[in-house]
Design a protein around this motif. Structure first.
Motif, PDB file in Angstrom:
ATOM      1  N   SER A 192       0.822  -1.204   0.000  1.00  0.00           N
ATOM      2  CA  SER A 192       0.000   0.000   0.000  1.00  0.00           C
ATOM      3  C   SER A 192       0.860   1.260   0.000  1.00  0.00           C
ATOM      4  N   GLY A 193       1.996   1.226   0.682  1.00  0.00           N
ATOM      5  CA  GLY A 193       2.882   2.382   0.700  1.00  0.00           C
ATOM      6  C   GLY A 193       3.448   2.694  -0.667  1.00  0.00           C
ATOM      7  N   ARG A 194       3.900   1.670  -1.355  1.00  0.00           N
ATOM      8  CA  ARG A 194       4.447   1.870  -2.702  1.00  0.00           C
ATOM      9  C   ARG A 194       3.376   2.380  -3.653  1.00  0.00           C
ATOM     10  N   ARG A 195       2.194   1.820  -3.583  1.00  0.00           N
ATOM     11  CA  ARG A 195       1.115   2.252  -4.457  1.00  0.00           C
ATOM     12  C   ARG A 195       0.724   3.698  -4.178  1.00  0.00           C
ATOM     13  N   ALA A 196       0.664   4.051  -2.915  1.00  0.00           N
ATOM     14  CA  ALA A 196       0.331   5.430  -2.564  1.00  0.00           C
ATOM     15  C   ALA A 196       1.419   6.385  -3.060  1.00  0.00           C
ATOM     16  N   LEU A 197       2.676   5.989  -2.949  1.00  0.00           N
ATOM     17  CA  LEU A 197       3.773   6.820  -3.444  1.00  0.00           C
ATOM     18  C   LEU A 197       3.669   7.032  -4.950  1.00  0.00           C
ATOM     19  N   SER A 198       3.283   6.003  -5.677  1.00  0.00           N
ATOM     20  CA  SER A 198       3.142   6.116  -7.126  1.00  0.00           C
ATOM     21  C   SER A 198       2.067   7.139  -7.487  1.00  0.00           C
ATOM     22  N   VAL A 199       0.939   7.074  -6.780  1.00  0.00           N
ATOM     23  CA  VAL A 199      -0.145   8.031  -7.020  1.00  0.00           C
ATOM     24  C   VAL A 199       0.316   9.442  -6.672  1.00  0.00           C
ATOM     25  N   LEU A 200       0.981   9.596  -5.540  1.00  0.00           N
ATOM     26  CA  LEU A 200       1.445  10.908  -5.109  1.00  0.00           C
ATOM     27  C   LEU A 200       2.495  11.475  -6.057  1.00  0.00           C
ATOM     28  N   ALA A 201       3.340  10.613  -6.614  1.00  0.00           N
ATOM     29  CA  ALA A 201       4.363  11.080  -7.553  1.00  0.00           C
ATOM     30  C   ALA A 201       3.726  11.651  -8.812  1.00  0.00           C
ATOM     31  N   MET A 202       2.720  10.963  -9.338  1.00  0.00           N
ATOM     32  CA  MET A 202       2.008  11.472 -10.513  1.00  0.00           C
ATOM     33  C   MET A 202       1.296  12.786 -10.177  1.00  0.00           C
ATOM     34  N   PHE A 203       0.651  12.818  -9.022  1.00  0.00           N
ATOM     35  CA  PHE A 203      -0.055  14.020  -8.585  1.00  0.00           C
ATOM     36  C   PHE A 203       0.913  15.191  -8.449  1.00  0.00           C
ATOM     37  N   ALA A 204       2.064  14.940  -7.845  1.00  0.00           N
ATOM     38  CA  ALA A 204       3.046  16.005  -7.643  1.00  0.00           C
ATOM     39  C   ALA A 204       3.539  16.555  -8.977  1.00  0.00           C
ATOM     40  N   GLY A 205       3.821  15.668  -9.922  1.00  0.00           N
ATOM     41  CA  GLY A 205       4.266  16.127 -11.234  1.00  0.00           C
ATOM     42  C   GLY A 205       3.218  16.968 -11.925  1.00  0.00           C
ATOM     43  N   ALA A 206       1.958  16.528 -11.862  1.00  0.00           N
ATOM     44  CA  ALA A 206       0.870  17.279 -12.493  1.00  0.00           C
ATOM     45  C   ALA A 206       0.649  18.618 -11.801  1.00  0.00           C
ATOM     46  N   LEU A 207       0.742  18.629 -10.478  1.00  0.00           N
ATOM     47  CA  LEU A 207       0.532  19.865  -9.720  1.00  0.00           C
ATOM     48  C   LEU A 207       1.618  20.889 -10.044  1.00  0.00           C
ATOM     49  N   VAL A 208       2.866  20.466  -9.975  1.00  0.00           N
ATOM     50  CA  VAL A 208       3.980  21.374 -10.262  1.00  0.00           C
ATOM     51  C   VAL A 208       3.930  21.833 -11.716  1.00  0.00           C
ATOM     52  N   GLY A 209       3.626  20.904 -12.626  1.00  0.00           N
ATOM     53  CA  GLY A 209       3.545  21.263 -14.036  1.00  0.00           C
ATOM     54  C   GLY A 209       2.464  22.280 -14.318  1.00  0.00           C
ATOM     55  N   THR A 210       1.327  22.133 -13.660  1.00  0.00           N
ATOM     56  CA  THR A 210       0.223  23.075 -13.863  1.00  0.00           C
ATOM     57  C   THR A 210       0.566  24.455 -13.320  1.00  0.00           C
ATOM     58  N   PHE A 211       1.166  24.510 -12.132  1.00  0.00           N
ATOM     59  CA  PHE A 211       1.592  25.795 -11.593  1.00  0.00           C
ATOM     60  C   PHE A 211       2.599  26.462 -12.528  1.00  0.00           C
ATOM     61  N   ALA A 212       3.510  25.661 -13.092  1.00  0.00           N
ATOM     62  CA  ALA A 212       4.526  26.213 -13.984  1.00  0.00           C
ATOM     63  C   ALA A 212       3.893  26.797 -15.247  1.00  0.00           C
ATOM     64  N   VAL A 213       2.913  26.091 -15.803  1.00  0.00           N
ATOM     65  CA  VAL A 213       2.255  26.575 -17.017  1.00  0.00           C
ATOM     66  C   VAL A 213       1.449  27.838 -16.736  1.00  0.00           C
ATOM     67  N   ARG A 214       0.713  27.838 -15.616  1.00  0.00           N
ATOM     68  CA  ARG A 214      -0.198  28.945 -15.324  1.00  0.00           C
ATOM     69  C   ARG A 214       0.507  30.190 -14.790  1.00  0.00           C
ATOM     70  N   HIS A 215       1.589  29.987 -14.053  1.00  0.00           N
ATOM     71  CA  HIS A 215       2.208  31.117 -13.381  1.00  0.00           C
ATOM     72  C   HIS A 215       3.655  31.366 -13.807  1.00  0.00           C
ATOM     73  N   GLY A 216       4.146  30.597 -14.753  1.00  0.00           N
ATOM     74  CA  GLY A 216       5.513  30.777 -15.217  1.00  0.00           C
ATOM     75  C   GLY A 216       5.572  30.693 -16.728  1.00  0.00           C
ATOM     76  N   ASP A 217       6.571  30.002 -17.227  1.00  0.00           N
ATOM     77  CA  ASP A 217       6.727  29.791 -18.664  1.00  0.00           C
ATOM     78  C   ASP A 217       6.055  28.476 -19.040  1.00  0.00           C
ATOM     79  N   PRO A 218       5.235  28.438 -20.105  1.00  0.00           N
ATOM     80  CA  PRO A 218       4.572  27.187 -20.485  1.00  0.00           C
ATOM     81  C   PRO A 218       5.535  26.036 -20.748  1.00  0.00           C
ATOM     82  N   SER A 219       6.771  26.347 -21.118  1.00  0.00           N
ATOM     83  CA  SER A 219       7.741  25.284 -21.400  1.00  0.00           C
ATOM     84  C   SER A 219       8.430  24.760 -20.147  1.00  0.00           C
TER      85      SER A 219
END
Length: 250
Positions: A192-219
């Motif tokens: 369960s820990g590994r599975r939760a980490l996998s979900v959180l890793a995807m979430f973190a990438g999407a969250l950071v990527g969205t902030f970067a696109v919306r509030h920084g440079d789209p690239s």
């Protein structure tokens, strides 16, 4: 206490994933696969938000989007979805050929795949950074092609390495396993820990990527993905010299 009894296995699983035992069957691979899951979140946030409702890593979405486009739903492009599917399939083919040729050593499979993926994502970053506008066909489709190829290679490599619950892209079965195998469902509650980490890793990438696109440079998400990939590639290079048991093919 019952709560502590539930937390201890979860904590052990998380630690074993982030800091794996060198003697484990998958050796040092789990944290690398977690980093690649973050890359997926970054890259898909860029493609969906800047290239117009298209994924370059999660192909289930593109199949559904193709249906939306054919039915006339606004904001979806059949051509873009099909281009992403074709590029991903080509990348998976290349990644599969690479894995089969280097299959005798899992570290070398990973390293070569990461070299190819890093070059492709870096090229995509250069296109996104210096070519505008991103929604123009002359920029959009090269980006879909480059990123689709890169993600196809990554997925084929993850499939070949077969580290449990760390596919780097598809989370449907991971989330299913997290719930269906839990103690609440009458299951053993393992991984369960590994599975939760996998979900959180995807979430973190999407969250950071969205902030970067919306509030920084789209690239910027592609630059961050490239930095992560360079780190993974350098780490994988050290793994090519290992003769530990984890390097043997499954």
């Amino acid at each position: 206490m019952p709560i502590m009894d539930a937390v201890r296995p979860l904590a052990r699983d998380v630690r074993a994933t982030v800091l794996p035992d060198p003697a484990d069957r998958h050796g040092p691979l789990p944290p690398v696969m977690l980093a690649l899951t973050v890359v997926t979140g970054l890259v898909d946030s860029f493609s969906y938000l800047t290239l117009g409702h298209v994924f370059v890593a999660n192909m289930t979405g593109n199949v559904v989007f193709s249906g939306f486009a054919l039915a006339g739903a606004a904001g979806f492009s059949l051509a873009a979805s099909l281009a992403a599917l074709a590029a991903f399939a080509a990348g998976a083919l290349l990644g599969g050929r690479t894995a089969h040729r280097r299959r005798a050593h899992r570290g070398r499979v990973l390293h070569l795949a990461l070299v190819l993926e890093t070059v492709l994502v870096l090229a995509a970053y250069a296109v996104a950074r210096y070519q505008a506008p991103l929604h123009a066909a002359g920029t959009r489709y090269p980006l879909i092609a480059l990123l689709g190829l890169a993600m196809g290679i990554q997925n084929a490599t993850a499939r070949a390495l077969a580290v449990p619950d760390l596919t780097t892209t598809v989370l449907t079965m991971t989330i299913t396993g997290l719930a269906a195998d839990s103690r609440a469902a009458g299951g053993p509650g393992g991984k369960s820990g590994r599975r939760a980490l996998s979900v959180l890793a995807m979430f973190a990438g999407a969250l950071v990527g969205t902030f970067a696109v919306r509030h920084g440079d789209p690239s910027l998400p592609l630059l961050l993905a490239t930095v992560l990939l360079v780190g993974c590639t350098l780490n994988a290079f050290t793994l090519t010299r290992s003769d530990a048991s984890w390097t043997d093919p499954l």
